[in-house]
Motif scaffolding. Structure first.
Motif, PDB file in Angstrom:
ATOM      1  N   CYS A   1       6.877   5.542 -16.812  1.00  0.00           N
ATOM      2  CA  CYS A   1       6.879   4.668 -15.638  1.00  0.00           C
ATOM      3  C   CYS A   1       5.565   3.898 -15.629  1.00  0.00           C
ATOM      4  O   CYS A   1       4.912   3.773 -16.680  1.00  0.00           O
ATOM      5  CB  CYS A   1       7.100   5.468 -14.349  1.00  0.00           C
ATOM      6  N   LEU A   2       5.159   3.385 -14.501  1.00  0.00           N
ATOM      7  CA  LEU A   2       3.920   2.603 -14.461  1.00  0.00           C
ATOM      8  C   LEU A   2       2.685   3.506 -14.434  1.00  0.00           C
ATOM      9  O   LEU A   2       1.812   3.408 -15.303  1.00  0.00           O
ATOM     10  CB  LEU A   2       3.946   1.684 -13.225  1.00  0.00           C
ATOM     11  N   GLY A   3       2.624   4.393 -13.451  1.00  0.00           N
ATOM     12  CA  GLY A   3       1.395   5.166 -13.243  1.00  0.00           C
ATOM     13  C   GLY A   3       1.400   6.563 -13.829  1.00  0.00           C
ATOM     14  O   GLY A   3       0.359   7.208 -13.914  1.00  0.00           O
ATOM     15  N   ASN A   4       2.586   7.080 -14.187  1.00  0.00           N
ATOM     16  CA  ASN A   4       2.767   8.467 -14.660  1.00  0.00           C
ATOM     17  C   ASN A   4       2.323   9.491 -13.604  1.00  0.00           C
ATOM     18  O   ASN A   4       1.833  10.569 -13.937  1.00  0.00           O
ATOM     19  CB  ASN A   4       2.037   8.714 -16.001  1.00  0.00           C
ATOM     20  N   ILE A   5       2.499   9.129 -12.334  1.00  0.00           N
ATOM     21  CA  ILE A   5       2.229  10.116 -11.282  1.00  0.00           C
ATOM     22  C   ILE A   5       3.423  10.329 -10.353  1.00  0.00           C
ATOM     23  O   ILE A   5       3.418  11.276  -9.567  1.00  0.00           O
ATOM     24  CB  ILE A   5       0.982   9.767 -10.432  1.00  0.00           C
ATOM     25  N   CYS A   6       4.434   9.476 -10.411  1.00  0.00           N
ATOM     26  CA  CYS A   6       5.598   9.648  -9.523  1.00  0.00           C
ATOM     27  C   CYS A   6       6.893   9.843 -10.305  1.00  0.00           C
ATOM     28  O   CYS A   6       7.387  10.961 -10.445  1.00  0.00           O
ATOM     29  CB  CYS A   6       5.744   8.452  -8.583  1.00  0.00           C
ATOM     30  N   ARG A   7       7.468   8.759 -10.813  1.00  0.00           N
ATOM     31  CA  ARG A   7       8.815   8.845 -11.387  1.00  0.00           C
ATOM     32  C   ARG A   7       8.889   9.589 -12.706  1.00  0.00           C
ATOM     33  O   ARG A   7       9.744  10.463 -12.888  1.00  0.00           O
ATOM     34  CB  ARG A   7       9.389   7.425 -11.556  1.00  0.00           C
TER      35      ARG A   7
ATOM     36  N   TYR B   1       6.355   4.816  -4.788  1.00  0.00           N
ATOM     37  CA  TYR B   1       4.916   4.992  -4.522  1.00  0.00           C
ATOM     38  C   TYR B   1       4.511   4.481  -3.145  1.00  0.00           C
ATOM     39  O   TYR B   1       3.706   5.094  -2.462  1.00  0.00           O
ATOM     40  CB  TYR B   1       4.111   4.283  -5.613  1.00  0.00           C
ATOM     41  N   TYR B   2       5.055   3.338  -2.739  1.00  0.00           N
ATOM     42  CA  TYR B   2       4.689   2.774  -1.436  1.00  0.00           C
ATOM     43  C   TYR B   2       5.678   3.185  -0.349  1.00  0.00           C
ATOM     44  O   TYR B   2       5.656   2.652   0.761  1.00  0.00           O
ATOM     45  CB  TYR B   2       4.580   1.245  -1.529  1.00  0.00           C
TER      46      TYR B   2
ATOM     47  N   ASP C   1      10.553   2.224  -7.504  1.00  0.00           N
ATOM     48  CA  ASP C   1       9.249   2.876  -7.392  1.00  0.00           C
ATOM     49  C   ASP C   1       9.052   3.416  -5.974  1.00  0.00           C
ATOM     50  O   ASP C   1       9.039   2.637  -5.025  1.00  0.00           O
ATOM     51  CB  ASP C   1       8.175   1.828  -7.718  1.00  0.00           C
TER      52      ASP C   1
ATOM     53  N   TYR D   1      -4.187   3.434 -14.507  1.00  0.00           N
ATOM     54  CA  TYR D   1      -4.841   3.652 -13.206  1.00  0.00           C
ATOM     55  C   TYR D   1      -5.138   5.109 -12.887  1.00  0.00           C
ATOM     56  O   TYR D   1      -6.077   5.413 -12.168  1.00  0.00           O
ATOM     57  CB  TYR D   1      -3.979   3.156 -12.031  1.00  0.00           C
ATOM     58  N   HIS D   2      -4.284   6.010 -13.340  1.00  0.00           N
ATOM     59  CA  HIS D   2      -4.336   7.385 -12.832  1.00  0.00           C
ATOM     60  C   HIS D   2      -4.602   8.430 -13.914  1.00  0.00           C
ATOM     61  O   HIS D   2      -4.235   9.591 -13.755  1.00  0.00           O
ATOM     62  CB  HIS D   2      -3.022   7.709 -12.111  1.00  0.00           C
TER      63      HIS D   2
HETATM   64  P1  4NP Z   1       4.982   5.597 -10.840  1.00  0.00           P
HETATM   65  O1  4NP Z   1       4.488   5.059  -9.421  1.00  0.00           O
HETATM   66  O2  4NP Z   1       4.961   4.421 -11.773  1.00  0.00           O
HETATM   67  O3  4NP Z   1       6.357   6.087 -10.565  1.00  0.00           O
HETATM   68  O4  4NP Z   1       4.021   6.698 -11.252  1.00  0.00           O
HETATM   69  C1  4NP Z   1       3.305   4.334  -9.250  1.00  0.00           C
HETATM   70  C2  4NP Z   1       2.107   4.977  -9.256  1.00  0.00           C
HETATM   71  C3  4NP Z   1       0.939   4.263  -9.053  1.00  0.00           C
HETATM   72  C4  4NP Z   1       0.999   2.902  -8.846  1.00  0.00           C
HETATM   73  C5  4NP Z   1       2.215   2.256  -8.852  1.00  0.00           C
HETATM   74  C6  4NP Z   1       3.371   2.980  -9.060  1.00  0.00           C
HETATM   75  N1  4NP Z   1      -0.172   2.177  -8.610  1.00  0.00           N
HETATM   76  O5  4NP Z   1      -0.102   0.957  -8.399  1.00  0.00           O
HETATM   77  O6  4NP Z   1      -1.275   2.764  -8.633  1.00  0.00           O
END
Ligand code: 4NP
Length: 166
Positions: free
Chosen positions: A15-21, A132-133, A130, A50-51
């Motif tokens: 995914c984008l951040g590797n902390i949620c999905r 995240y928000y 996503d 980012y993470h």
């Molecule tokens: P993910 O969610 O891609 O499912 O891990 C996100 C986590 C962090 C951010 C965006 C999406 N971010 O913008 O920091």
């Protein structure tokens, strides 16, 4: 036929951040594979940095735990060049993740790139939104969608593995 580790199925969720999905997908897929007796290497990564090194988002850990799966030990990392050779499948959560992977993929990379819902009948090309928000409900909804996807991939990979060895 060649034996050995290079033919084993290995799946990287991205995914984008590797902390949620993708951490939820990693945990859910590990469980789905185990339930089917599918031997598979599983990992997850983000297209962004980012993470790095962080554990999954607390809301992702909670929703997974509510469904009996512990993802708290995971640590965020970014996709790297080797991943395109080490994994047989790299599975993106949404279209932007897939485009990010395509941009980074070496020309001779061997991994097959796909989206999570491509394996679900009638949902090819659909993204995992996503969360995240969003709120806890968004994480629960993501968990449900992700589980549809990982179950479908586990079934598909199991049937491919079975046919290979038959
Ligand atoms: P993910 O969610 O891609 O499912 O891990 C996100 C986590 C962090 C951010 C965006 C999406 N971010 O913008 O920091």
């Amino acid at each position: 036929m060649h034996g050995g580790i290079e033919h084993k199925t290995s799946v990287l969720f991205v995914c984008l951040g590797n902390i949620c999905r993708s951490p939820m997908a990693e945990g859910a897929f590990r469980e789905a594979a185990q339930a089917r007796g599918l031997a598979v290497l599983v990992d997850s990564a983000g297209t962004a940095s980012y993470h790095l090194g962080q554990e999954p988002d607390a809301r992702a850990i909670t929703v997974a735990r509510n469904h009996g799966i512990d993802i708290a030990g995971q640590s965020a990392r970014q996709i790297e060049r080797d991943d395109f050779y080490r994994f047989t499948h790299i599975i993106a959560m949404d279209r932007a993740n897939l485009e990010g992977l395509r941009a980074k993929a070496p020309r001779d990379g061997t991994a097959r790139l796909a989206m999570l819902l491509d394996a679900v009948e009638g949902r090819r090309g659909e993204p995992v939104a996503d969360p995240y928000y969003g709120d806890a409900a968004a994480f629960e909804a993501a968990w449900q969608v992700i589980n549809r996807g990982v179950d479908a991939w586990a079934d598909k990979l199991l049937s491919e593995t079975t046919h290979q060895s038959a």
